[in-house]
Structure formats: C-alpha cells, structure tokens
Design an enzyme around this catalytic site. Structure first.
Site: not given
Length: 715
Positions: A176-177, A182, A374, A468, A470
C-alpha cells in the site's frame, strides 16, 4: 521489610487454595513454581491469590493451550535453537523464513480454524511473537493477511490463489505505502489502467516516489502481492485506489517477472528477519480477474461497475479489511510489555543491594519505594492493556466472522471499531514503550546487556508506533469520529456506540457539570470513581475541541485548516484520553465479571486503582483543574498518598502477578527474568557460552605494537 531466608518447600503458598485442583493438571501450563528454591520463593509465598487462577483470567485455557502447543513445537525443534550472537542480515532473513515455513507447514493453527475462531488465530500469532516477532510478521503477512484480504475483497475468480497459498505454493505480501505517501493514501501514484484489447490491467510506477515500499516479505521472499493502485478505465477516468493481486516472481526460479523491479530496504532498527522491500512496475500486465472486485469491478469493455455511489464509502470498505492490523498491534505491544515487566520484576526481586546500617542484611531492590514506583504502575498498565487487547480482539473477531459468513456488519460497528483501534493502537504502543524503557533502566547495567532482551524488546516495539498508521496521524481518526458525533448532539452517542466505547457520552452535559466530591483516599482510589474522572476528562476535551473547531470555522478557515489547527492541546489530547478511558473501562468490566469474594478480584482491583490513580496524576491533573472539575480539594495529595499506600501491598504480589502472565523460560530467554530467579547463575552461563568470550582478538597486534600509530614524521 521482612527478608526471611526460610525454606518454604514444605508449606502451601498463602494464595493457592488447592494444589491438586484438576483444572491445573497440565504442568507445562501450570508448573509448580512454589517448589523452586531461590530468591523468588519468599515473594511467591506472600501472594494472597492463586497465580494459576489469575492465568485463566488473563486468557482462557484454550488460548494457553494454543500458545503452549506453539512453544512446545519450538522447544523440541533444533531449528529454533537460540543464538548468543547477532547473525548477519542475510542469515537472519534465511532462518526467519525457514522457521516461518516450518511453523506454517506444521498446521498448528489452520486458516479453517482462524475462520471459526479469529481470536485464537491472533493468540497463535502472539505465541510466535513472544519467541521472535519476525517469524510472526512473516507468517501473518504471507499466509494470513494475504489470503484474508483476497477472501474479504475478492470473489470466486481468485479463490484458487488462496488455496495455493495454504499449500505454500505462493507467498504473499501487502503493498500500500509508497515512498512519498503513507497515511495520505488518496494521493498515491501507482496506476493500473485497463486495456480492453488484452483484457488486462497495465501497472505502472511513474517515478521512484511512487514505488511501493516497506512491504514486508517483499525484499527476498514473496511471490505475490496485494497492490493498491489508482484504477483507470480506457476513457481516462480514475476510479480511486483499488486492490489487485499481482504476481511478482516466478514460482520456480524466484526471479522477478519482466516489468517488475524489486529491491530490499536493507537493515532496520529491529525485526531484521523480515525482508521489507520496494517494487516498481513498468507496463506490467496482469489478468483482469486479478482485480479484487467486491467493492468495484470493470467489465470486458472497460466500464467501471460498483454498487457504491459514494467513492469515499467504497474506499472505506476497501480498507475495512485492514483494521485487523491495528487490532493485532495492540496484542503485539502487549506481548512485548509482558516480557519486559516479567524480566524487571523477577530481577528486582532477586537483585539485592544495601540494607540497614551496621548490618550484614541486604534487601532485594524491589523492597525500595523508588524501584516499586518505577515498576508497579507499569505492571498495572500491562495488565490493563492485556485486558484491552483481549477485548478488542474478541470484538474484531466477531465482526470478521460476520463478514466471512455473509452476515451484515452495521455501519456504526465498523466506524466505532475504526475509531477505537485508531486510538487504542497508539495508546497501547506508547504505554508499552514507556514500560520497556523504565524496565531497562530499573535493571541497571545488566539490563543493558543484549542477552537481557530489554533492548531488543524496545526496538521490536518501536515499529508499532509507526506502521498501520503513524501514531500522531492515526489518532486523528478517533478524534474525527468523536467530533462528528458531537456535532449531532450528545444524544447521538448512544446509537453510535454498539461497542460501548462512547455510549457514556450521551450524558455529556451532566458529566461536564460533575465535580470532584471526594476527600478520602479510599474514595479517590475506588475504580468506579476513577472512571467518573476519566469520563469527565473525555467529555471536557471533546467539548473543548468541538468549540475550537466551531471557532475556527466561524473565522472562515477551510476544513483542512480547521482540522490542522485544532490538533495540539485539543483533538490530539482528546483521542489519547478516549483510548485511555476505554483501556480503563475494559479492565474494570473484566473485574466486575469475577466473583465478589475472590482474592483475584481483590488484587486486580488494587492494580486497576494503581493504573487509574497514576494515569490521572501524571497525565490529566491539568485538564481537571482547567475544567474546574477540581476546586478546593488537595487532589494531588490524595492520589499520591493512595499510590504510596498501594505500592508495598502490590509489591508482595508482584512476582505472582508476573508468573500468571509469563511464558516458559525458553520464551522469556533472559538471564534476568528466569522463573527460578537465579540471575547470577544464568548470567554466568550466558557470558561463558558467548562466542569469543575468552579468545584473543584477531587484531591483537594492533593493541600490542603501538608504534604502528606513531606520527609519520617520527618514523
């Protein structure tokens, strides 16, 4: 800080009610971890819940059976032996391909099974990802996405390609891209022009910027591709992007066909077992039948035929089959996060540093408040995305089944799935990104070793933030969805939400009038009250963004400028909050389905409270003050105190909580995260077995004969 060295092997752990429960007879899935001597033992005996029961809450038994079937095959197959060194790029590609073929050929999970239970199919992929995501990607694209798109968008004239694929006679990829486009798919430039004289489509790439790129499996492996190209009919009219099946390489010689130029993108930050490539077409002809024609077709004379009058709706349906990619990435990210938190918690429970003055006692670093803060919020967030990825996987699976059986999927369901996956994929990826980084740092210098795996996990998760969609572009789909419904009035949210992600906004006006009414810590930490806060955050950011767009429109700005100028501090924050709120809500719903008196429900409620309190405190306090939800109450102090009270409680449960979601040691594959907690023994083994650990370098003379580096003027 109680640091007993007592041997517990003759006792029954506090939380394990019945060691002989027949549900847990499979010792591969439910090993007797409490019998393992070592530094983790004391924490396992402190746990107030049964980690085996928790394992069945995080995933049902059939899912674990599929996972262990995959892992057992890998562990017994020498092809899956671990290497202690980074292999050359071509060797990584070769071994990933051989491993992918061996798993697929084993038929551990067939396409027929996937059609029956798509959710299990996703978990099959997850099990492979836990070992090496490159293998999962190669199988998922080559033998999953490729045939699924053909079945979803094609008709019977291309079904033979699906059967060939399942016999491994062809290998697929998805193109696709393009190099220069994109996310903006409508501006892609690859063309497919129908030629009625030969009844074929002629594919062309006008320039290098239009080359299809980042195509997984294309660089070295694939024989066929799903290619999206602008369809032109003989009258010169463009009918937008359409999907085509395109043969790329000869199945016998593996050489590219004339008119097809294929290149490899080379080494990447990670996932180098996947051969991403680019392709260009030059007057390359494919049969007319290779157009995937469910949303539009061309007759022999070259007339374009479609039942959809609105081109945008037709294109949306053409791309609908791709929503599963975002859903799958939520699961992928969760898998990386699970491995990271397992390693960091087990290491922190094993690693001892410091102790009381004038004492020989050392405490595990998990006993220290800073280490707890953390890691424990991340432990909570990983459980949250675990339940979210399960939920969205189930819902997408239901929609997929309906599509395969011909049952109609409502437009509202499709739009809502598109929106929540467009928010959930970025938010899940970011949650896991932050988790892995903190886990790496929490493991100190040993966490920087490659064998610790945390660096690889960080890099493996990195593409989840880009492909898929950005993330910062993709989340606009979610905010657009919310703003469009808001424009119709708050009452519209109920009918627009068959999945339930925005139904609460039907009460938007009342939500915006709500206030922080809690002055006690236990009230602030109550999940239902935290959900009330999350509801306000989404409603407030939606109203703020909606008013922003109206203001920009009243200034005469174009629709493009309105959208562009309402992102920062508005639509962007709205979409992220929408994703966070659904992750929280899904976790809460999972808890509410458990028996009221169960110890598993109790500890999961504490985890959810930790997730919510820390999320609100670190991300959304400014929104709550800005929206006048908080006025005179010291909300920060209440949340901070609630978190500090939970840290030592969850700390005692942390090892059992990671045991519940942990794969076998063969899959964890980190000396810092093995189930016995014997960090230093495993580090010794890894270091001693690393090639060239004890050898003199081949370039030793360059070290010894330093005169080789004297200035030439002194020679």
């Amino acid at each position: 800080m109680s640091q007993s060295t007592q041997n517990f092997s003759s006792q029954q752990p506090k939380g394990m009610k019945d060691l002989n429960d027949p549900r847990f007879a499979r010792k591969d899935i439910f090993p007797d971890l409490h019998l393992l001597d070592g530094p983790l033992q004391q924490y396992r005996y402190k746990a107030t819940f049964d980690w085996r029961q928790m394992r069945l809450i995080t995933d049902p038994l059939p899912v674990w059976e599929v996972k262990y079937k995959v892992w057992d095959f890998m562990q017994k197959n020498p092809l899956f032996g671990r290497s202690h060194e980074t292999l050359p790029l071509d060797e990584q590609r070769k071994i990933a391909t051989k491993r992918a073929f061996s798993i697929f050929n084993e038929k551990i999970f067939s396409i027929e099974q996937y059609l029956e239970t798509p959710e299990l199919g996703q978990k099959f992929s997850t099990a492979i990802t836990a070992f090496d995501p490159s293998i999962s990607v190669k199988i998922g694209i080559g033998f999953g996405m490729f045939p699924n798109v053909i079945m979803s968008l094609g008709n019977e004239r291309v079904q033979d390609l699906v059967m060939e694929n399942q016999r491994m006679e062809n290998i697929g990829c998805f193109a696709l891209t393009e190099i220069s486009h994109g996310s903006d798919s409508q501006r892609m430039k690859t063309t497919a022009t129908y030629d009625p004289s030969t009844k074929s489509f002629v594919l062309n790439t006008p320039n290098f910027e239009a080359a299809k790129c980042w195509v997984g499996n294309l660089g070295k492996t694939a024989t066929h591709a799903i290619v999206y190209a602008q369809l032109y009919t003989p009258d010169g009219k463009c009918h937008g992007l359409n999907a085509f099946v395109v043969p790329l390489r000869d199945k016998k010689t593996h050489m590219a066909f004339p008119g097809v130029t294929i290149g490899d993108l080379g080494e990447k930050i990670s996932l180098n077992g996947v051969d991403n490539g680019f392709v260009l077409f030059s007057n390359y002809k494919i049969p007319k039948e290779y157009l995937l024609s469910k949303t539009g077709d061309v007759d022999d004379e070259g007339n374009f035929i479609t039942q959809y009058k609105d081109p945008k709706k037709r294109m949306g349906l053409s791309f609908a089959a791709l929503s599963g990619g975002r859903v799958g990435i939520c699961e992928l990210a969760t898998t990386y996060g699970i491995t990271a938190i397992i390693i960091a918690i087990r290491y922190s429970a094993s690693r001892k540093q410091f102790g009381p003055d004038n004492s020989n006692i050392e405490y595990p670093v998990l006993e220290y408040q800073t280490q707890q803060y953390r890691l424990i919020p991340h432990l909570a967030s990983i459980y949250a995305v675990r339940f979210f990825s399960n939920w969205i996987g189930r819902e997408y699976g239901k929609m997929t089944l309906k599509g395969f059986t011909g049952e109609k999927v409502s437009v509202e369901s499709g739009m809502e799935m598109h929106a929540i996956s467009s928010a959930g994929k970025p938010v899940s990826g970011w949650i896991v990104r932050d988790c892995i980084q903190d886990c790496r740092e929490a493991c100190g210098g040993h966490g920087y070793l490659k064998c610790a795996r945390l660096g690889d996990l960080r890099n493996d998760n990195d593409p989840n933030l880009t492909y898929e969609g950005e993330n910062n572009v993709l989340i606009q789909q979610a905010s657009n969805f919310l703003i469009a419904i808001r424009a119709k009035g708050w009452n519209s949210f109920e009918n627009a939400s068959p999945l339930g992600t925005v139904a609460f906004l039907k009460d938007g006006e009342a939500i915006l009038r709500s206030k922080w009414n809690w002055s006690k810590i236990e009230c602030v930490m109550k999940p239902e009250n935290q959900l009330t806060i999350m509801n306000f955050i989404v409603a407030y950011l939606l109203e703020k963004t909606f008013n922003r767009t109206k203001s920009l429109q009243s200034q005469g700005q174009s629709s493009f400028d309105v959208r562009n100028n309402s992102q920062v501090f508005h639509a962007n924050c709205l979409a992220i909050a929408y994703g966070h709120r659904q992750i929280y809500s899904t976790f809460l719903n999972e808890i509410q389905n458990l028996p009221n008196s169960s110890s598993e429900r109790e500890i999961l409620t504490k985890l959810l409270s930790m997730f919510g309190a820390n999320l609100i405190l670190t991300t959304y306090m400014n929104v709550l003050y800005e929206g006048s939800f908080i006025t005179n109450v010291h909300a920060n102090e209440l949340l901070q105190t609630g978190i500090l009270q939970l840290l030592p409680v969850i700390k005692d449960e942390a090892v059992a909580l990671v045991d519940a979601i942990a794969p076998p040691d063969f899959i964890v594959n980190s000396p810092l995260g093995m189930s016995d907690g014997e960090v230093y023994k495993h580090l010794e083994n890894f270091m001693y077995q690393t090639p060239d650990t004890f050898t003199r370098p081949s370039w030793w003379k360059d070290v010894v004969y330093k005169e080789n580096y004297l200035p030439t003027s002194k020679l």
